[in-house]
Each structure stands twice: as structure tokens, then as C-alpha cells.
Design a protein around this motif. Structure first.
Motif, mmCIF file in Angstrom:
data_model
loop_
_atom_site.group_PDB
_atom_site.id
_atom_site.type_symbol
_atom_site.label_atom_id
_atom_site.label_comp_id
_atom_site.label_asym_id
_atom_site.label_seq_id
_atom_site.Cartn_x
_atom_site.Cartn_y
_atom_site.Cartn_z
ATOM 1 N N ALA A 160 -45.143 -9.360 -8.853
ATOM 2 C CA ALA A 160 -43.968 -10.160 -9.229
ATOM 3 C C ALA A 160 -42.919 -9.290 -9.926
ATOM 4 O O ALA A 160 -41.759 -9.221 -9.492
ATOM 5 C CB ALA A 160 -44.390 -11.314 -10.145
ATOM 6 N N ASP B 71 -44.690 -1.685 -18.298
ATOM 7 C CA ASP B 71 -46.082 -2.108 -18.080
ATOM 8 C C ASP B 71 -47.004 -1.206 -18.891
ATOM 9 O O ASP B 71 -46.746 -0.008 -19.038
ATOM 10 C CB ASP B 71 -46.468 -2.036 -16.600
ATOM 11 C CG ASP B 71 -47.640 -2.957 -16.279
ATOM 12 O OD1 ASP B 71 -47.470 -3.877 -15.472
ATOM 13 O OD2 ASP B 71 -48.737 -2.761 -16.872
ATOM 14 N N GLN C 190 -52.581 -6.315 -11.138
ATOM 15 C CA GLN C 190 -54.044 -6.423 -10.991
ATOM 16 C C GLN C 190 -54.475 -6.243 -9.548
ATOM 17 O O GLN C 190 -55.397 -5.489 -9.258
ATOM 18 C CB GLN C 190 -54.512 -7.794 -11.499
ATOM 19 C CG GLN C 190 -54.134 -8.100 -12.935
ATOM 20 C CD GLN C 190 -54.824 -7.201 -13.942
ATOM 21 O OE1 GLN C 190 -55.525 -6.257 -13.571
ATOM 22 N NE2 GLN C 190 -54.607 -7.472 -15.211
ATOM 23 N N VAL D 249 -46.164 -3.609 -24.609
ATOM 24 C CA VAL D 249 -45.141 -4.419 -25.278
ATOM 25 C C VAL D 249 -45.831 -5.188 -26.399
ATOM 26 O O VAL D 249 -46.743 -5.968 -26.149
ATOM 27 C CB VAL D 249 -44.478 -5.393 -24.281
ATOM 28 C CG1 VAL D 249 -43.562 -6.361 -25.012
ATOM 29 C CG2 VAL D 249 -43.712 -4.610 -23.233
ATOM 30 N N LYS E 299 -61.520 -0.956 -7.746
ATOM 31 C CA LYS E 299 -60.264 -0.424 -7.203
ATOM 32 C C LYS E 299 -59.805 0.848 -7.876
ATOM 33 O O LYS E 299 -59.375 1.789 -7.228
ATOM 34 C CB LYS E 299 -59.150 -1.451 -7.414
ATOM 35 C CG LYS E 299 -59.069 -2.470 -6.348
ATOM 36 C CD LYS E 299 -58.003 -3.464 -6.685
ATOM 37 C CE LYS E 299 -58.413 -4.749 -6.020
ATOM 38 N NZ LYS E 299 -57.518 -5.814 -6.193
ATOM 39 N N ASP F 290 -47.947 -14.977 -11.572
ATOM 40 C CA ASP F 290 -49.016 -15.712 -12.248
ATOM 41 C C ASP F 290 -48.634 -16.048 -13.687
ATOM 42 O O ASP F 290 -49.194 -16.968 -14.284
ATOM 43 C CB ASP F 290 -50.319 -14.890 -12.236
ATOM 44 C CG ASP F 290 -51.061 -15.017 -10.903
ATOM 45 O OD1 ASP F 290 -50.564 -15.723 -10.003
ATOM 46 O OD2 ASP F 290 -52.136 -14.393 -10.762
HETATM 47 C C1 LIG Z 1 -58.329 -8.581 -13.999
HETATM 48 C C2 LIG Z 1 -57.747 -9.245 -12.775
HETATM 49 C C3 LIG Z 1 -58.062 -8.759 -11.495
HETATM 50 C C4 LIG Z 1 -57.548 -9.365 -10.354
HETATM 51 N N1 LIG Z 1 -57.894 -8.872 -9.126
HETATM 52 C C5 LIG Z 1 -57.404 -9.467 -8.003
HETATM 53 C C6 LIG Z 1 -57.763 -9.004 -6.702
HETATM 54 O O1 LIG Z 1 -58.536 -8.066 -6.569
HETATM 55 N N2 LIG Z 1 -57.246 -9.649 -5.614
HETATM 56 C C7 LIG Z 1 -56.382 -10.698 -5.751
HETATM 57 O O2 LIG Z 1 -55.903 -11.245 -4.750
HETATM 58 N N3 LIG Z 1 -56.024 -11.154 -6.967
HETATM 59 C C8 LIG Z 1 -56.513 -10.573 -8.085
HETATM 60 N N4 LIG Z 1 -56.174 -11.067 -9.315
HETATM 61 C C9 LIG Z 1 -55.184 -12.131 -9.356
HETATM 62 C C10 LIG Z 1 -53.827 -11.415 -9.437
HETATM 63 O O3 LIG Z 1 -53.519 -11.219 -10.799
HETATM 64 C C11 LIG Z 1 -52.632 -12.088 -8.858
HETATM 65 O O4 LIG Z 1 -52.820 -12.755 -7.705
HETATM 66 C C12 LIG Z 1 -51.413 -11.157 -8.694
HETATM 67 O O5 LIG Z 1 -51.697 -9.836 -9.016
HETATM 68 C C13 LIG Z 1 -50.357 -11.679 -9.606
HETATM 69 O O6 LIG Z 1 -49.284 -10.791 -9.685
HETATM 70 P P1 LIG Z 1 -48.359 -10.769 -10.974
HETATM 71 O O7 LIG Z 1 -47.322 -9.745 -10.721
HETATM 72 O O8 LIG Z 1 -47.914 -12.141 -11.310
HETATM 73 O O9 LIG Z 1 -49.311 -10.333 -12.185
HETATM 74 P P2 LIG Z 1 -50.213 -9.033 -12.395
HETATM 75 O O10 LIG Z 1 -50.538 -8.380 -11.140
HETATM 76 O O11 LIG Z 1 -51.321 -9.491 -13.267
HETATM 77 O O12 LIG Z 1 -49.263 -8.060 -13.249
HETATM 78 C C14 LIG Z 1 -48.940 -8.312 -14.597
HETATM 79 C C15 LIG Z 1 -48.679 -6.990 -15.279
HETATM 80 O O13 LIG Z 1 -48.181 -7.242 -16.605
HETATM 81 C C16 LIG Z 1 -48.663 -6.247 -17.455
HETATM 82 N N5 LIG Z 1 -48.621 -6.738 -18.845
HETATM 83 C C17 LIG Z 1 -49.023 -7.934 -19.307
HETATM 84 N N6 LIG Z 1 -48.803 -8.025 -20.645
HETATM 85 C C18 LIG Z 1 -48.277 -6.841 -21.024
HETATM 86 C C19 LIG Z 1 -47.841 -6.308 -22.285
HETATM 87 N N7 LIG Z 1 -47.893 -7.024 -23.430
HETATM 88 N N8 LIG Z 1 -47.355 -5.036 -22.319
HETATM 89 C C20 LIG Z 1 -47.244 -4.311 -21.178
HETATM 90 N N9 LIG Z 1 -47.648 -4.752 -19.948
HETATM 91 C C21 LIG Z 1 -48.149 -6.010 -19.881
HETATM 92 C C22 LIG Z 1 -50.081 -5.980 -16.964
HETATM 93 O O14 LIG Z 1 -50.530 -4.687 -17.321
HETATM 94 C C23 LIG Z 1 -49.944 -6.155 -15.446
HETATM 95 O O15 LIG Z 1 -49.787 -4.923 -14.770
HETATM 96 C C24 LIG Z 1 -56.690 -10.483 -10.476
HETATM 97 C C25 LIG Z 1 -56.390 -10.991 -11.763
HETATM 98 C C26 LIG Z 1 -56.911 -10.383 -12.894
HETATM 99 C C27 LIG Z 1 -56.586 -10.960 -14.264
#
Ligand SMILES: Cc1cc2nc3c(=O)[nH]c(=O)nc-3n(C[C@H](O)[C@H](O)[C@H](O)COP(=O)(O)OP(=O)(O)OC[C@H]3O[C@@H](n4cnc5c(N)ncnc54)[C@H](O)[C@@H]3O)c2cc1C
Length: 470
Positions: A17, A36, A44, A84, A144, A311
Motif C-alpha cells: 500500500a 519504514d 509483510q 517511527v 521469506k 491493511d
Molecule cells: C507478519 C505478517 C506476515 C504476513 N505474511 C503474508 C504472506 O506471506 N502472504 C500474504 O498474502 N499476506 C501476508 N500478510 C498479510 C499482509 O500484511 C497483507 O496482505 C499486505 O502485505 C498488506 O499490505 P500493507 O502495505 O497494507 O501492509 P504491510 O505489508 O504490513 O506493510 C506495512 C509496513 O509498515 C511498516 N511500519 C508499521 N509501523 C511502523 C512504524 N511505527 N515505523 C516504521 N515502519 C512501520 C512495517 O514495517 C511494514 O513494512 C502478513 C501479515 C503479517 C502481519
């Protein structure tokens, strides 16, 4: 105070996202910073391999590499490896304080995008804190990023699509999977088949994981949950049994699997620390991972200039996370037609995302079946019986429960247990989740050494009120 670096947009989180949003807005000419705590973008699902591990060379790795390359090529400023720890509202927008490899950095911008993703939910059972028990989502990180298999003979249990992802990953890595134990009955998957088939590429990937597990001869139990883990110093046996449609233990024979590890997860909860800290409006939505920020059609929260996507705005999975990042990136760049097109693609992906979210949503009956002596808040060692006792002693709000028991006051600040504790409290009071509320967001958002972050401030920054006239 260290002068903050000025940007048009700060994006917090470089998962599908946040990184997509940052790259889209930067490519369209906006000054963007993306932050990040991980050393590489990808979040993730698209985590980069680390420490010399070459990676699995699969589709997730390729998607992550493409996104990382796109971010590098864009003009977005990347602050990776930056935690952060503070976000405040200012007269002109938002100030974000980070702690990175070279010390503290401050940023400011009129627009702040929260793309912080999700936390894993594990509903406690006897033995869940034993060495050898790890989270299902956590296991994806080990596989991974590091190519590590957390045991020799493992039970994979819980709910949702990560069961098949992890079990197939373990089989491929050469581990022995003793059983895959899914709380959902087969009928729950069958009911979602039309929505799953609506995304043929994702359906094909899911099928390939399930076939790999079946081909390895792994027993797959549906409508079953973990009753307890036995062993003592480490996992020796995992005892499973039937559950009802709501996830509570049901009548029927138990099965015992010899194993040296249990990988277990019961879905995801939205990482809402930042929007809670800023006192944006939230609503409770069980399907979307619990308490989520209220957003409008352009992803804006109740606070002007504060946006939430992926998410971090409610559990919807990777495809929706990427699309929401693209839609908001275009929106913030003033490109309405492109933003609208991305939103249209989100609408098409919604049935699949809802189907997966439904399989991972919290099952209240499963939580309510937690035994009194089971630890619920593992940071502060608080049991279910202690939570019930605090309610009996008069706690009616979740923040009061924290004061009574120290629940949620440990290093994770409730990121692991909040959903379960709030459900238990609501159950004990015979009321709703809305009535018990959610924990108030407090800084620091992440543990940081005070000595390192204090360098960004001086005594002049401390607001000293003007003395009242005598
Ligand atoms: C541990 C974990 C493993 C997962 N593995 C899978 C998988 O293998 N396959 C799958 O389909 N879905 C997986 N998921 C679900 C997955 O998170 C989502 O479907 C997808 O990655 C969401 O994308 P996003 O960009 O919203 O969030 P994310 O991919 O979760 O990215 C959020 C980012 O924000 C960063 N962040 C958060 N708070 C802070 C802060 N205070 N300071 C700095 N950085 C911060 C994190 O480091 C992270 O990189 C997993 C979820 C979790 C919690």
C-alpha cells in the motif's frame, strides 16, 4: 528542536500500500517521503531476503523486487530502517519523528498517509507461550527473509489462507508437516468458492499450495482447533480437537501429534497505533480486523490531511493494499481519472478480499472459551482469570482494565493481545466491543532508547506556560 525536513506527503509504511502510493505520487511530481522500519521496502507479503539468503525466487519475491525497483527509480525519498516513534499534528499538517541508523530524523508535511499494515492475532490456549510455538504470519517472515524452518516436525494450525502458504513453504523447504489444522469447516471454504474463482490468478496460487501439501501426504483437518500444547521446556506434542462453527471446542475425539513446533495464527488485526495516537475517529468492524480508522471515499480519516490505506485501514490483503495505494497516490497528485480507475479495480477485487477476511475474522466464541489460568497478555503475564477479576472489581472501560492489571502495558503495547482482551472484557460485562472501547494510543509508537531520540530536542522546545499575572 531539529528542523523537520519538508515534504508534500509523508507515507508511513513501505508495504504494497505505502510503497505504491509513494511511488505513484512521486512519479506524478509530488515531494514524497516514505518511511519504514524494515531495511527494505515490500512490507509483510513482499519481504526482501536478508542476511545473505538469496530468497525463494517465487512470485512474491519478484513482485517485491519490482516494487522496490520502482521506488528507487521514483523521486521519493526513502527512509528505510527508520522506526517511527512519534507523530503529532501541527498547525500546518503533521510532524513525524523517526529513529534510523544515523540517529533521529524529523519530517513534516500537510498530508500524512498511514499504511502501517497489520498485526498477527493468536487466540491463547494452554501452552501457547511455550518455546517452539510461533505465529503463522511470523513463520512467513522466517521463510521469506531468512529461509529458516522453525523446527523439524511441525503442526500448522489456525485459520485463513496463510495456513496453505506456510504449510506449502515448509514442505518445499524440506520440513516434515505433521498436520494442517484449520478451524474453518470445509463448508466455509466451499461457500466462498465463487468469490475465490473470481480472482483466477490468486485461486490458482492457492490451489497449487494446497496440492503441494496434499501431495506430501500431510493430514488436513478442517473444523478443528488446538486444545493444548504439551511438553514443558519445549513443544513435544500438539493436541487438537473438533470445534463448532464459531470456533469453540466441540464434542469429539482429540488427536495428538508428536511435533517439536507449532505454527499457529488466527487472522490479523489492523495496526491502528498512528491513527489512534492522533485521535482520529475509529469504528469496530470484526470482519476488517477490529478497530479501524473511519475513512471517506478518498481514504481521508476524520482529520484533514490524514489518510489510511491497505491493511492499516482494515484487513483486505495484498491486492487491495496495492490498489488503495495506487488510488490514493493519484488522488494526492490531483489525477482524478486515474484515481477513479484504481478505485474501480478495488471494487472488482472486493468479493475475494471479503472472502479471505471472513475466514480470518475473530471468532468471539473461540475467545470466550479461553481457560481462566491461560495467560492472555504475555508481556505482563496477565491471565484470563485476572481480567475477569478486574471486571468484577469494577473496570468497565478497556483503559481502566489496563490500570487494574497492566494488560497491554508491556513492550508490545497491546499489539498482540488487544483484540482478545477487549473481547473477553465485553463478554464478562455482557456488553459490546464498542462499549468497552479501545486502548488510547500513546507515544512512543515503537520502543526507542530515550538517549538517542532526545538529541532532536532542546530545553527551548519545552513549552513553558506564561505565568499568570499576580
Ligand atoms: C507478519 C505478517 C506476515 C504476513 N505474511 C503474508 C504472506 O506471506 N502472504 C500474504 O498474502 N499476506 C501476508 N500478510 C498479510 C499482509 O500484511 C497483507 O496482505 C499486505 O502485505 C498488506 O499490505 P500493507 O502495505 O497494507 O501492509 P504491510 O505489508 O504490513 O506493510 C506495512 C509496513 O509498515 C511498516 N511500519 C508499521 N509501523 C511502523 C512504524 N511505527 N515505523 C516504521 N515502519 C512501520 C512495517 O514495517 C511494514 O513494512 C502478513 C501479515 C503479517 C502481519
Amino acid at each position: 528542536m531539529t528542523a523537520p525536513l519538508p515534504f508534500d506527503i509523508i507515507v508511513l509504511g513501505a508495504g504494497p500500500a505505502g510503497a505504491t502510493c509513494a511511488a505513484t505520487a512521486a512519479e506524478a511530481g509530488r515531494r514524497v517521503a516514505v518511511v519504514d522500519e524494515q531495511p527494505q521496502a515490500g512490507g509483510q507479503v513482499w519481504r526482501a531476503p536478508m542476511g545473505g539468503f538469496p530468497g525463494k525466487g517465487d512470485a512474491d519475491q519478484a513482485s517485491g523486487d519490482a516494487l522496490r525497483q520502482r521506488l528507487v527509480t521514483s523521486s521519493a525519498t526513502r527512509l528505510l530502517g527508520h522506526r517511527v516513534w512519534s507523530v503529532v499534528r501541527t498547525e500546518t499538517g503533521y510532524r513525524v519523528d523517526t529513529l534510523g541508523p544515523d540517529g533521529p530524523t524529523a519530517l513534516e508535511a500537510p498530508s500524512l498517509v498511514v499504511a502501517t499494515g497489520a498485526h498477527e492475532r493468536v487466540v491463547p490456549f494452554p501452552g501457547w507461550t511455550m518455546p517452539g510455538v510461533i505465529g503463522l504470519a511470523a513463520a512467513t517472515v522466517l521463510l521469506k527473509s531468512h529461509g529458516v524452518v522453525p523446527g523439524r516436525r511441525l503442526v500448522v494450525a489456525g485459520c485463513g489462507p496463510l495456513l496453505a502458504v506456510v504449510a506449502a513453504g515448509l514442505v518445499k523447504a524440506g520440513a516434515e508437516v505433521a498436520a494442517v489444522v484449520d478451524i474453518a469447516p470445509r463448508s466455509a471454504w466451499l461457500a466462498r468458492l465463487p468469490a475465490i474463482l473470481g480472482q483466477p490468478r490468486l485461486a490458482a496460487r492457492g490451489l497449487s499450495w494446497a496440492l503441494a501439501v496434499a501431495k506430501a501426504g500431510v493430514p488436513m483437518l478442517s473444523g478443528h482447533g488446538v486444545r493444548r500444547v504439551e511438553g514443558g521446556a519445549a513443544v513435544a506434542r500438539v493436541v487438537v480437537g473438533p470445534v463448532d462453527a464459531e470456533g469453540a471446542p466441540a464434542d469429539g475425539p482429540e488427536r495428538v501429534f508428536e511435533a517439536d513446533g507449532l505454527i499457529v495464527g488466527h487472522g490479523l488485526t489492523t495496526a491502528s497505533e498512528v491513527t489512534r495516537l492522533l485521535r482520529a475517529e475509529h469504528r469496530f468492524d470484526r470482519l476488517r480486523g477490529g478497530w479501524i480508522p473511519v475513512i471517506d471515499g478518498a481514504f481521508q480519516t476524520s482529520l484533514a490531511g490524514l489518510y489510511a490505506i491497505g491493511d492499516g485501514a482494515g484487513i483486505r490483503g495484498q491486492a487491495m493494499a496495492s490498489l488503495s495505494g495506487e488510488a490514493l497516490g493519484w488522488h494526492l497528485a490531483g489525477r482524478r481519472a486515474e484515481a477513479e480507475a484504481a478505485r474501480g479495480r478495488m471494487a472488482a477485487a472486493t468479493p475475494f478480499s471479503d472472502a479471505m477476511a471472513g475466514l480470518m475474522a475473530e471468532r468471539p466464541a473461540q475467545v470466550r472459551a479461553i481457560a481462566p489460568d491461560t495467560v492472555v497478555c504475555r508481556c505482563e503475564d496477565v491471565t484470563r482469570a485476572e481480567i475477569d477479576a478486574a471486571v468484577a472489581a469494577g473496570a468497565t472501560q478497556i483503559d481502566q482494565l489496563k490500570h487494574f492489571t497492566r494488560c497491554g502495558m508491556g513492550p508490545c503495547q497491546g499489539r498482540s493481545c488487544a483484540d482478545t482482551v477487549q473481547e473477553l472484557m465485553a463478554a464478562r460485562l455482557g456488553t459490546t466491543r464498542e462499549a468497552v472501547g479501545q486502548w488510547t494510543g500513546r507515544p512512543p509508537l515503537r520502543p526507542v532508547p530515550l538517549g538517542e531520540v532526545i538529541g532532536a530536542f532542546s530545553y527551548d522546545d519545552i513549552p513553558i506556560p506564561t505565568p499568570a499575572p499576580l
